[in-house]
Design a protein around this motif. Structure first.
Motif: not given
Length: 229
Positions: A27, A65-69, A71, A81, A83-84, A87, A175
């Motif tokens: 992370e 992956a579950g935390a959004g970092f 894919n 990942h 970020p858009t 997001e 994040r």
């Protein structure tokens, strides 16, 4: 995020919490830009870099992956990942609401010792932001500035006393740091000036000003992050 792209590899210490340590280490590589958005993360190379086997790396990538970092793409592997703008906007709108409220609450009851801590943080952040372009340690300074920023906002949230807000913001903390890392080079000086303004309102016990200045500060960062992504 090239401004802080050459951070040293995190050190993983073996022990009963190895999986957690590996997750945090990966992370860190993402948050501070060593692993860039969209980059393919190779398990074997990452395991060698961290000095561990592939298994904790594989488990950590699943957690991230579950935390959004991360894919996870079937047949292709793991990718950082990207970020858009949506997001980022959603995270910072929630942050603006909760931190503005926390600042208002803090202004009514903040302890002098906390104000002293905030003052020291602002002084250190302002100095580092001013010196950053003229030193050979700009990457390290960027990380320190992000950490000082996090501590500044955390202290105000804690002083506000709303435990639900604090729990939500704790969940978003990494994040937020990740998104802020994309603009640290150009944002540092103005950000610390805004921190000083927020502190001024807290010292004066002005709940409305503390709230409004905090909200404006966070939304200004959002504008710059959306432009950078």
């Amino acid at each position: 995020m090239s401004e802080i792209a050459e951070q040293p590899s995190p050190v993983v210490v073996r022990g009963s919490t190895l999986r957690t340590q590996v997750r945090n280490a990966i992370e860190d590589l993402i948050v501070y830009g060593t692993l860039s958005p969209g980059e393919h993360v190779v398990e074997g190379a990452l395991a060698e870099r961290l000095g561990v086997s592939r298994q904790p790396v594989r488990e950590s990538l699943q957690m991230l992956a579950g935390a959004g970092f991360i894919n996870l793409v079937p047949g292709r592997g793991a990718f950082v990942h990207r970020p858009t703008p949506r997001e980022v906007m959603e995270v910072f709108h929630v942050r603006a609401v909760l931190e503005a409220d926390s600042a208002a609450l803090a202004a009514r009851s903040i302890e002098p010792v906390v104000l002293d801590q905030l003052s020291e943080i602002v002084a250190n952040g302002t100095r580092l932001a001013a010196d950053r372009g003229s030193t050979e340690s700009a990457d390290g300074d960027s990380r320190t500035l992000l950490e000082l920023n996090t501590t500044f906002h955390d202290l105000i949230t804690a002083a506000g006393g709303n435990r639900v807000s604090r729990r939500i913001l704790d969940d978003l903390e990494r994040r937020i740091a990740w998104f802020l890392a994309t603009i640290i080079a150009g944002r540092a000086a103005s950000s610390w000036s805004e921190h000083a303004s927020i502190l001024e309102a807290l010292c004066a016990g002005d709940a409305q000003e503390a709230s409004e200045r905090t909200r404006a500060h966070i939304l200004r960062s959002l504008e710059l992050i959306e432009f950078a992504i």
